[in-house]
Design an enzyme around this catalytic site. Sequence first.
Site, PDB file in Angstrom:
ATOM      1  N   CYS A 161      -5.461  -0.431  11.833  1.00 29.94           N
ATOM      2  CA  CYS A 161      -4.377  -0.273  10.858  1.00 29.94           C
ATOM      3  C   CYS A 161      -5.050  -0.214   9.503  1.00 29.94           C
ATOM      4  O   CYS A 161      -5.934  -1.034   9.205  1.00 29.94           O
ATOM      5  CB  CYS A 161      -3.419  -1.470  10.917  1.00 29.94           C
ATOM      6  SG  CYS A 161      -2.263  -1.523   9.532  1.00 29.94           S
ATOM      7  N   ASP A 213       0.854   6.702   3.664  1.00 33.14           N
ATOM      8  CA  ASP A 213       0.912   5.465   4.446  1.00 33.14           C
ATOM      9  C   ASP A 213       2.246   4.808   4.102  1.00 33.14           C
ATOM     10  O   ASP A 213       2.970   5.272   3.218  1.00 33.14           O
ATOM     11  CB  ASP A 213      -0.272   4.545   4.091  1.00 33.14           C
ATOM     12  CG  ASP A 213      -0.293   3.284   4.938  1.00 33.14           C
ATOM     13  OD1 ASP A 213      -0.042   3.377   6.147  1.00 33.14           O
ATOM     14  OD2 ASP A 213      -0.529   2.188   4.390  1.00 33.14           O
ATOM     15  N   SER A 214       2.522   3.690   4.774  1.00 35.90           N
ATOM     16  CA  SER A 214       3.751   2.962   4.458  1.00 35.90           C
ATOM     17  C   SER A 214       3.618   2.215   3.136  1.00 35.90           C
ATOM     18  O   SER A 214       4.616   1.819   2.540  1.00 35.90           O
ATOM     19  CB  SER A 214       4.030   1.949   5.572  1.00 35.90           C
ATOM     20  OG  SER A 214       2.923   1.087   5.711  1.00 35.90           O
ATOM     21  N   HIS A 253      -4.243  -1.059   6.670  1.00 36.02           N
ATOM     22  CA  HIS A 253      -4.096  -2.243   5.808  1.00 36.02           C
ATOM     23  C   HIS A 253      -5.187  -3.299   6.061  1.00 36.02           C
ATOM     24  O   HIS A 253      -5.498  -4.084   5.171  1.00 36.02           O
ATOM     25  CB  HIS A 253      -2.741  -2.926   6.052  1.00 36.02           C
ATOM     26  CG  HIS A 253      -1.593  -2.309   5.314  1.00 36.02           C
ATOM     27  ND1 HIS A 253      -1.003  -1.137   5.705  1.00 36.02           N
ATOM     28  CD2 HIS A 253      -0.925  -2.714   4.208  1.00 36.02           C
ATOM     29  CE1 HIS A 253      -0.008  -0.848   4.879  1.00 36.02           C
ATOM     30  NE2 HIS A 253       0.054  -1.786   3.960  1.00 36.02           N
ATOM     31  N   CYS A 289      -2.256   6.508   8.113  1.00 38.46           N
ATOM     32  CA  CYS A 289      -1.398   5.537   8.794  1.00 38.46           C
ATOM     33  C   CYS A 289      -1.595   5.701  10.294  1.00 38.46           C
ATOM     34  O   CYS A 289      -1.227   6.731  10.880  1.00 38.46           O
ATOM     35  CB  CYS A 289       0.061   5.803   8.414  1.00 38.46           C
ATOM     36  SG  CYS A 289       1.191   4.794   9.363  1.00 38.46           S
ATOM     37  N   GLU A 348       0.703  -7.065   1.972  1.00 46.27           N
ATOM     38  CA  GLU A 348       1.442  -6.389   0.898  1.00 46.27           C
ATOM     39  C   GLU A 348       1.987  -7.374  -0.155  1.00 46.27           C
ATOM     40  O   GLU A 348       2.427  -6.952  -1.212  1.00 46.27           O
ATOM     41  CB  GLU A 348       2.610  -5.589   1.489  1.00 46.27           C
ATOM     42  CG  GLU A 348       2.198  -4.313   2.192  1.00 46.27           C
ATOM     43  CD  GLU A 348       2.027  -3.108   1.241  1.00 46.27           C
ATOM     44  OE1 GLU A 348       2.494  -3.161   0.096  1.00 46.27           O
ATOM     45  OE2 GLU A 348       1.401  -2.118   1.680  1.00 46.27           O
ATOM     46  N   THR A 381      -0.126   4.158  12.678  1.00 52.83           N
ATOM     47  CA  THR A 381       1.129   4.126  13.429  1.00 52.83           C
ATOM     48  C   THR A 381       1.737   5.526  13.518  1.00 52.83           C
ATOM     49  O   THR A 381       2.182   5.967  14.585  1.00 52.83           O
ATOM     50  CB  THR A 381       2.112   3.138  12.758  1.00 52.83           C
ATOM     51  OG1 THR A 381       1.442   1.891  12.547  1.00 52.83           O
ATOM     52  CG2 THR A 381       3.338   2.911  13.608  1.00 52.83           C
TER      53      THR A 381
HETATM   54  N1  DGL Z   1      -1.076   1.032   7.512  1.00 52.26           N
HETATM   55  C1  DGL Z   1      -0.330   1.605   8.551  1.00 52.26           C
HETATM   56  C2  DGL Z   1      -1.117   1.773   9.833  1.00 52.26           C
HETATM   57  O1  DGL Z   1      -2.305   2.072   9.732  1.00 52.26           O
HETATM   58  C3  DGL Z   1       1.108   1.116   8.720  1.00 52.26           C
HETATM   59  C4  DGL Z   1       1.278  -0.371   8.682  1.00 52.26           C
HETATM   60  C5  DGL Z   1       2.762  -0.766   8.669  1.00 52.26           C
HETATM   61  O2  DGL Z   1       3.504  -0.325   7.794  1.00 52.26           O
HETATM   62  O3  DGL Z   1       3.116  -1.546   9.560  1.00 52.26           O
HETATM   63  O4  DGL Z   1      -0.599   1.695  10.917  1.00 52.26           O
END
Ligand code: DGL
Length: 195
Positions: free
Chosen positions: A179, A9-10, A181, A72, A147, A74
Amino acid sequence: MKIKVGIFDSGIGGFTILNSLLKTRKDVDVIYLADTKRIPFGNKNCKEIRVIAEEICSFFEDKSLDAILIACNTTNACALDILENNLRIPCFDLINSVSEIVNKKIIGVLATQTTTRSSFYKNAINSKKENLKIFQQECPEFVSEIEKDKINFNKLNYLADLYLRPLLNENIEELILGCSHYPFLPKNRFKYKNY
Ligand code: DGL
């Protein structure tokens, strides 16, 4: 013998998926990649995400993985084909898996800007079920707030209100946190208790 799984993930978002995996499977060894240098992914366009995906593949290439768990959304939305073609191991597709378990008629999707604009969720759900209403809402500021070392509840409350209001106005019956997060959002601190 353990299965070697790569998760990426990011940032910390993928921990929500890692936690679920470790709760249900004891037979996995995990290599977790958090690409914190380039976070957030969700405000980058698909072309940029595809370049990042190539580099993520290079990172995992020599790790002798048995599978990749895409944590992730995205990257899943923009570069699933790159992950599958470059790594040539089973890639667990987050968005299509979530789309399988939708069971209401009016669906809301909260996701990053790039996931929303790709309409990957909408298309994945529509390819499996008919006659659904799907409303997508991009949430450009959630990830950087989540974050942060110190959570600003007032800011998150404000953002939750801003992002959820259009979906609530459509009388959604089910909400997808699109997402990884977002499950970290401290639900009981928010005004809306039932999302
Ligand atoms: N957690 C990631 C997602 O599910 C990426 C979020 C990000 O870095 O913007 O898309």
